[in-house]
Design a protein around this motif. Sequence first.
Motif, PDB file in Angstrom:
ATOM      1  N   GLU A 112      11.439  22.176  73.987  1.00  0.00           N
ATOM      2  CA  GLU A 112      12.391  23.265  73.995  1.00  0.00           C
ATOM      3  C   GLU A 112      13.609  23.097  74.990  1.00  0.00           C
ATOM      4  O   GLU A 112      14.779  23.290  74.850  1.00  0.00           O
ATOM      5  CB  GLU A 112      11.647  24.839  74.156  1.00  0.00           C
ATOM      6  N   LEU A 113      13.228  22.771  76.225  1.00  0.00           N
ATOM      7  CA  LEU A 113      14.208  22.697  77.321  1.00  0.00           C
ATOM      8  C   LEU A 113      15.131  21.447  76.934  1.00  0.00           C
ATOM      9  O   LEU A 113      16.320  21.433  77.011  1.00  0.00           O
ATOM     10  CB  LEU A 113      13.599  22.252  78.587  1.00  0.00           C
ATOM     11  N   ILE A 114      14.602  20.316  76.288  1.00  0.00           N
ATOM     12  CA  ILE A 114      15.280  19.069  75.991  1.00  0.00           C
ATOM     13  C   ILE A 114      16.426  19.718  74.972  1.00  0.00           C
ATOM     14  O   ILE A 114      17.648  19.194  74.846  1.00  0.00           O
ATOM     15  CB  ILE A 114      14.382  17.882  75.336  1.00  0.00           C
ATOM     16  N   ASP A 115      16.043  20.461  74.093  1.00  0.00           N
ATOM     17  CA  ASP A 115      16.878  20.890  72.888  1.00  0.00           C
ATOM     18  C   ASP A 115      18.113  21.629  73.502  1.00  0.00           C
ATOM     19  O   ASP A 115      19.265  21.519  73.322  1.00  0.00           O
ATOM     20  CB  ASP A 115      16.483  21.572  71.944  1.00  0.00           C
ATOM     21  N   TYR A 116      17.761  22.502  74.565  1.00  0.00           N
ATOM     22  CA  TYR A 116      18.434  23.348  75.186  1.00  0.00           C
ATOM     23  C   TYR A 116      19.633  22.447  76.003  1.00  0.00           C
ATOM     24  O   TYR A 116      20.818  22.605  76.078  1.00  0.00           O
ATOM     25  CB  TYR A 116      17.916  24.247  76.127  1.00  0.00           C
ATOM     26  N   ILE A 117      19.095  21.399  76.580  1.00  0.00           N
ATOM     27  CA  ILE A 117      19.844  20.746  77.635  1.00  0.00           C
ATOM     28  C   ILE A 117      21.022  19.863  76.430  1.00  0.00           C
ATOM     29  O   ILE A 117      22.209  19.749  76.930  1.00  0.00           O
ATOM     30  CB  ILE A 117      18.973  19.519  78.322  1.00  0.00           C
ATOM     31  N   LYS A 118      20.519  19.181  75.324  1.00  0.00           N
ATOM     32  CA  LYS A 118      21.330  18.780  74.473  1.00  0.00           C
ATOM     33  C   LYS A 118      22.467  19.552  73.999  1.00  0.00           C
ATOM     34  O   LYS A 118      23.726  19.241  73.825  1.00  0.00           O
ATOM     35  CB  LYS A 118      20.478  18.059  73.459  1.00  0.00           C
ATOM     36  N   ALA A 119      21.920  20.570  73.733  1.00  0.00           N
ATOM     37  CA  ALA A 119      23.051  21.780  73.292  1.00  0.00           C
ATOM     38  C   ALA A 119      24.147  22.151  74.297  1.00  0.00           C
ATOM     39  O   ALA A 119      25.367  22.634  73.877  1.00  0.00           O
ATOM     40  CB  ALA A 119      22.354  23.131  72.850  1.00  0.00           C
ATOM     41  N   GLU A 120      23.922  21.800  75.627  1.00  0.00           N
ATOM     42  CA  GLU A 120      24.716  22.083  76.591  1.00  0.00           C
ATOM     43  C   GLU A 120      25.591  20.844  76.800  1.00  0.00           C
ATOM     44  O   GLU A 120      26.405  20.748  77.768  1.00  0.00           O
ATOM     45  CB  GLU A 120      24.074  22.450  77.915  1.00  0.00           C
ATOM     46  N   ASP A 121      25.499  19.706  76.012  1.00  0.00           N
ATOM     47  CA  ASP A 121      26.316  18.557  76.105  1.00  0.00           C
ATOM     48  C   ASP A 121      25.958  17.504  77.438  1.00  0.00           C
ATOM     49  O   ASP A 121      26.776  17.202  77.994  1.00  0.00           O
ATOM     50  CB  ASP A 121      27.829  18.922  75.882  1.00  0.00           C
ATOM     51  N   LEU A 122      24.523  17.777  77.943  1.00  0.00           N
ATOM     52  CA  LEU A 122      24.244  16.873  78.932  1.00  0.00           C
ATOM     53  C   LEU A 122      23.245  15.936  78.392  1.00  0.00           C
ATOM     54  O   LEU A 122      22.431  16.119  77.125  1.00  0.00           O
ATOM     55  CB  LEU A 122      23.432  17.853  79.834  1.00  0.00           C
ATOM     56  N   ASP A 123      23.402  14.616  78.924  1.00  0.00           N
ATOM     57  CA  ASP A 123      22.666  13.569  78.389  1.00  0.00           C
ATOM     58  C   ASP A 123      21.036  13.539  79.063  1.00  0.00           C
ATOM     59  O   ASP A 123      20.739  13.748  80.244  1.00  0.00           O
ATOM     60  CB  ASP A 123      23.250  12.247  79.168  1.00  0.00           C
ATOM     61  N   ILE A 124      20.129  13.146  78.002  1.00  0.00           N
ATOM     62  CA  ILE A 124      18.887  13.286  78.361  1.00  0.00           C
ATOM     63  C   ILE A 124      18.229  12.368  77.483  1.00  0.00           C
ATOM     64  O   ILE A 124      18.554  12.393  76.114  1.00  0.00           O
ATOM     65  CB  ILE A 124      18.046  14.882  78.445  1.00  0.00           C
ATOM     66  N   GLU A 125      17.148  11.311  77.672  1.00  0.00           N
ATOM     67  CA  GLU A 125      16.626  10.419  76.778  1.00  0.00           C
ATOM     68  C   GLU A 125      15.089  10.930  76.573  1.00  0.00           C
ATOM     69  O   GLU A 125      14.486  10.970  77.682  1.00  0.00           O
ATOM     70  CB  GLU A 125      16.623   9.194  77.118  1.00  0.00           C
ATOM     71  N   THR A 126      14.578  11.190  75.574  1.00  0.00           N
ATOM     72  CA  THR A 126      13.133  11.584  75.180  1.00  0.00           C
ATOM     73  C   THR A 126      12.502  10.210  75.207  1.00  0.00           C
ATOM     74  O   THR A 126      12.918   9.183  74.606  1.00  0.00           O
ATOM     75  CB  THR A 126      12.755  12.199  73.727  1.00  0.00           C
TER      76      THR A 126
END
Length: 385
Positions: A112-126
């Motif tokens: 859920e945090l990864i989805d939220y981070i992506k929604a804020e247009d921040l880069d994260i790789e699962t």
Amino acid sequence: MATSTTGHAIVIGGGIIGLATCFEFQDAGFEVTLIDPDPISGATHHAGGMLAPTAEVQYQQQALVPLMKESARLYPDLIQRVTQHTDLPTGYRTDGTVLIGADRADAQHLSELIDYIKAEDLDIETLTTRQARQLEPALSPRIAKAAAIDGDHQLDPRLFARALFDAVLARGAQHVRETVSTITQSTTHQSVTLSSGARIEVDSSDVTVLAAGLGAAKITGWFDGEHPLQLRPVYGDVLRVRVPESLQPLTTRVIRGFVEDRPIYVIPRDDGTVTIGATSREDQPHPRTSAIHDLLRDAIRVVPGLEETEFLEATCGARPGTPDDLPYLGQVRDNLIVSTGYFRHGILLAALGARTAVQLATGQQTSQAVASCDPFRHATSTLNV
């Protein structure tokens, strides 16, 4: 930052916010006076030092995101300029962050945090857990989920603050080892009264920056009625351990995540030590035995090799919180700027706070995101004139 403006800046507070502010005013051509009886002894001394706008994202705190992103963007240049004026280390590292979820419930939280981070247009790789352990072999084989954030950096707050202090003094700053009791303000004049009773007169062309952390709530004289800065102490436990030489480096990246929904971070340092933290409470200003136990247990759950380390230190720092967790950053008079209330983001936001103070003092445009940090947004009375 370079302008032709010269003047005198009085900075009240010797934590990382005040020291970075002193440095930026010097770069802008100002003479600087720093007022603090014991610099680097407050929240900065107990901080983790993660320059992590992505990993630091919190639910329902969207106004913080542009502040964190902008300040992180400014940091590499700030560090490069500081190192031109001191030989002291900063502990700056760019290895990135690995986020983990320890069990199934934590994995769901992380998803859920990864989805939220992506929604804020921040880069994260699962990552798969196997990929995470290839990056950091010391991670527990029992972790349930992982992600990587390459853009999140870190520094050692104690080292960087000392480097800032050394650079500021080397460039000619005056250091007054006292506290401030009042800032007397009128339409034409300002004076800063010290705890000894001595006064520093401030010319209309000069500037005072109130960057005293929680201490800002004790400084009066520049407002009517109740104090406009609604600051509260939020305590956090921080542990330090030393990794045996045979196990170094235990990790290279910052490890952050959740263990039974409790946040944990594990920060490797250049000197072979590791900083462990993530507690937050408002009821006790000393290291709590239960918190120390939880932090050690959870850190070892994530990085089992920590069980072999030498315990060095447990400290507890008080961070200046505000009702909405946003800092107080803005100009409240022509020659008075407030810069405090950075809560758990003081290290990360120091670069932006320092640059903004100079921009305000010199009439430059500030970041639009700073508008949400109005120092009088919680005030119930008007400015004292």
